[in-house]
Design a protein around this motif. Structure first.
Motif, PDB file in Angstrom:
ATOM      1  N   TYR A  54       1.059  -1.614  -0.338  1.00  0.00           N
ATOM      2  CA  TYR A  54       0.074   0.204  -0.555  1.00  0.00           C
ATOM      3  C   TYR A  54       0.866   1.746   0.299  1.00  0.00           C
ATOM      4  N   TRP A  55       2.289   1.346   0.711  1.00  0.00           N
ATOM      5  CA  TRP A  55       2.570   2.681   0.832  1.00  0.00           C
ATOM      6  C   TRP A  55       4.229   3.533  -0.971  1.00  0.00           C
ATOM      7  N   HIS A  56       4.014   2.286  -2.062  1.00  0.00           N
ATOM      8  CA  HIS A  56       4.848   2.507  -2.314  1.00  0.00           C
ATOM      9  C   HIS A  56       4.204   2.948  -3.883  1.00  0.00           C
ATOM     10  N   HIS A  57       4.189   4.044  -4.815  1.00  0.00           N
ATOM     11  CA  HIS A  57       3.654   4.460  -5.559  1.00  0.00           C
ATOM     12  C   HIS A  57       4.477   5.084  -6.460  1.00  0.00           C
ATOM     13  N   ASP A  58       4.204   5.595  -7.461  1.00  0.00           N
ATOM     14  CA  ASP A  58       5.133   5.968  -9.319  1.00  0.00           C
ATOM     15  C   ASP A  58       4.344   6.778  -9.879  1.00  0.00           C
ATOM     16  N   TRP A  59       5.558   7.558 -10.597  1.00  0.00           N
ATOM     17  CA  TRP A  59       5.048   8.283 -11.562  1.00  0.00           C
ATOM     18  C   TRP A  59       5.994   8.852 -12.816  1.00  0.00           C
ATOM     19  N   GLY A  60       6.036   7.418 -13.719  1.00  0.00           N
ATOM     20  CA  GLY A  60       6.481   8.027 -15.384  1.00  0.00           C
ATOM     21  C   GLY A  60       7.555   6.607 -15.629  1.00  0.00           C
ATOM     22  N   ASN A  61       8.002   5.660 -14.189  1.00  0.00           N
ATOM     23  CA  ASN A  61       8.842   4.684 -14.382  1.00  0.00           C
ATOM     24  C   ASN A  61       8.626   3.809 -15.542  1.00  0.00           C
ATOM     25  N   GLN A  62       8.588   2.542 -14.927  1.00  0.00           N
ATOM     26  CA  GLN A  62       8.556   1.892 -15.857  1.00  0.00           C
ATOM     27  C   GLN A  62       7.851   0.698 -14.888  1.00  0.00           C
ATOM     28  N   ILE A  63       7.704   0.847 -13.442  1.00  0.00           N
ATOM     29  CA  ILE A  63       6.830   0.155 -13.138  1.00  0.00           C
ATOM     30  C   ILE A  63       5.167   0.835 -12.776  1.00  0.00           C
ATOM     31  N   TRP A  64       5.409   2.016 -13.260  1.00  0.00           N
ATOM     32  CA  TRP A  64       3.948   3.280 -13.579  1.00  0.00           C
ATOM     33  C   TRP A  64       3.604   2.772 -14.389  1.00  0.00           C
ATOM     34  N   ILE A  65       4.153   2.377 -16.052  1.00  0.00           N
ATOM     35  CA  ILE A  65       3.743   1.502 -16.766  1.00  0.00           C
ATOM     36  C   ILE A  65       3.087   0.218 -16.972  1.00  0.00           C
ATOM     37  N   LYS A  66       3.515  -0.748 -15.883  1.00  0.00           N
ATOM     38  CA  LYS A  66       3.140  -1.702 -16.343  1.00  0.00           C
ATOM     39  C   LYS A  66       1.734  -1.715 -14.970  1.00  0.00           C
ATOM     40  N   VAL A  67       1.702  -0.653 -14.037  1.00  0.00           N
ATOM     41  CA  VAL A  67       0.905  -0.978 -13.372  1.00  0.00           C
ATOM     42  C   VAL A  67      -0.472  -0.501 -14.146  1.00  0.00           C
ATOM     43  N   LYS A  68      -0.404   0.636 -15.328  1.00  0.00           N
ATOM     44  CA  LYS A  68      -1.629   1.270 -15.864  1.00  0.00           C
ATOM     45  C   LYS A  68      -2.011   0.801 -16.695  1.00  0.00           C
ATOM     46  N   LYS A  69      -1.134  -0.257 -17.635  1.00  0.00           N
ATOM     47  CA  LYS A  69      -1.841  -1.418 -18.641  1.00  0.00           C
ATOM     48  C   LYS A  69      -2.120  -2.588 -17.439  1.00  0.00           C
ATOM     49  N   VAL A  70      -1.794  -3.164 -16.852  1.00  0.00           N
ATOM     50  CA  VAL A  70      -3.170  -3.609 -15.574  1.00  0.00           C
ATOM     51  C   VAL A  70      -4.042  -3.012 -15.566  1.00  0.00           C
ATOM     52  N   MET A  71      -3.922  -1.835 -14.509  1.00  0.00           N
ATOM     53  CA  MET A  71      -5.260  -1.528 -13.949  1.00  0.00           C
ATOM     54  C   MET A  71      -5.805  -0.812 -15.009  1.00  0.00           C
ATOM     55  N   HIS A  72      -5.620  -0.417 -16.187  1.00  0.00           N
ATOM     56  CA  HIS A  72      -6.584   0.712 -16.911  1.00  0.00           C
ATOM     57  C   HIS A  72      -6.419  -0.107 -18.526  1.00  0.00           C
TER      58      HIS A  72
END
Length: 269
Positions: free
Chosen positions: A230-248
């Motif tokens: 719950y504590w980890h957040h990103d913007w504009g990096n590789q994890i951000w892209i992976k999560v956006k693809k999974v979620m959206h």
């Protein structure tokens, strides 16, 4: 409860655990070379969990070699967090950032800590078994190459944070349901949403709503949460892209934040 109409979406964690290091970098993006800024200049509360020396920073109970006492982030990311923090003031809470930019030396210090903890727990373990054990906690920094997007830890991009919420009036942490850096099923962001669905908690549970508040506030600026923690957040990096693809279902093809070198004026613990 907070006056927000929001639920944390449920996530298939098996998809989140898929590798993200194969996602390329957009080296032509104007944000690729964006500077690091000190979070102090954006009125963002920061306390380096890895640099604490009073023993309160479980599971380390000491300062990690290479950790920094100051906090740095990419400028645009810091600006987004400042707006989020201002939004949270209306709820009488604020962000407390516990990890921001992380030097490669700190990553090596963390690797050594978890490697040694694994060796103590299983004295007969092979090096390969210890490597796999330690990979359960963080990225292996031993083959770090600043030119290879497959090798650098995500916090070395300056576009990842580990963060909790605290009350502005007294600095007390909100009850998030599990300890910071607790590697357990309870730390999965949607854990209490699932507990609510199963009837194990009611819809007034403070842990449920505190996580919703953090997740909602971050989403207002387009940040994504790594749903494993719950504590980890990103913007504009590789994890951000992976999560956006999974979620959206869609995201940019490449990340614009990659590894960035330490500020020359860094302070080490």
């Amino acid at each position: 409860m907070y006056d927000i109409d929001y639920q944390i979406p449920l996530v298939d964690l098996s998809r989140i655990r898929l590798p993200h290091y194969q996602i390329p970098l957009d080296r032509q993006s104007p944000l690729f070379t964006e500077e690091l800024v000190n979070v102090r200049d954006y009125d963002l509360p920061f306390s380096s969990w890895h640099a604490m020396s009073d023993g309160s920073n479980a599971p380390y109970h000491k300062a990690i070699q290479g950790s920094r006492t100051d906090g740095w982030l990419r400028k645009t990311f810091a600006e987004k967090l400042a707006r989020i923090n201002h939004l949270l003031h209306s709820f009488d809470v604020e962000l407390l950032i516990l990890d921001a930019y992380r030097s490669i030396e700190c990553q090596r210090g963390l690797w050594a800590f978890y490697w040694e903890r694994g060796r103590v727990a299983k004295p007969d373990a092979t090096d390969e078994e210890l490597r796999l054990h330690t990979l359960g906690y963080l990225r292996d920094p031993r083959n770090f190459d600043p030119q290879d997007a497959r090798s650098f830890p995500i916090h070395s991009t300056g576009s990842s944070i580990d963060v909790v919420l605290r009350y502005r009036k007294n600095g007390q942490w909100l009850n998030m349901g599990s300890a910071f850096e607790e590697y357990s099923d309870v730390s999965a962001t949607d854990y209490f949403e699932r507990q609510l669905q199963q009837g194990a908690i009611d819809d007034r549970d403070e842990r449920l709503w505190n996580r919703r508040l953090l997740h909602w506030s971050m989403s207002t600026e387009g940040l994504t949460n790594d749903p494993i923690f719950y504590w980890h957040h990103d913007w504009g990096n590789q994890i951000w892209i992976k999560v956006k693809k999974v979620m959206h279902g869609s995201a940019p093809d490449a990340a614009w934040y990659g590894y960035i070198a330490d500020p020359q004026w860094e302070q080490f613990a």
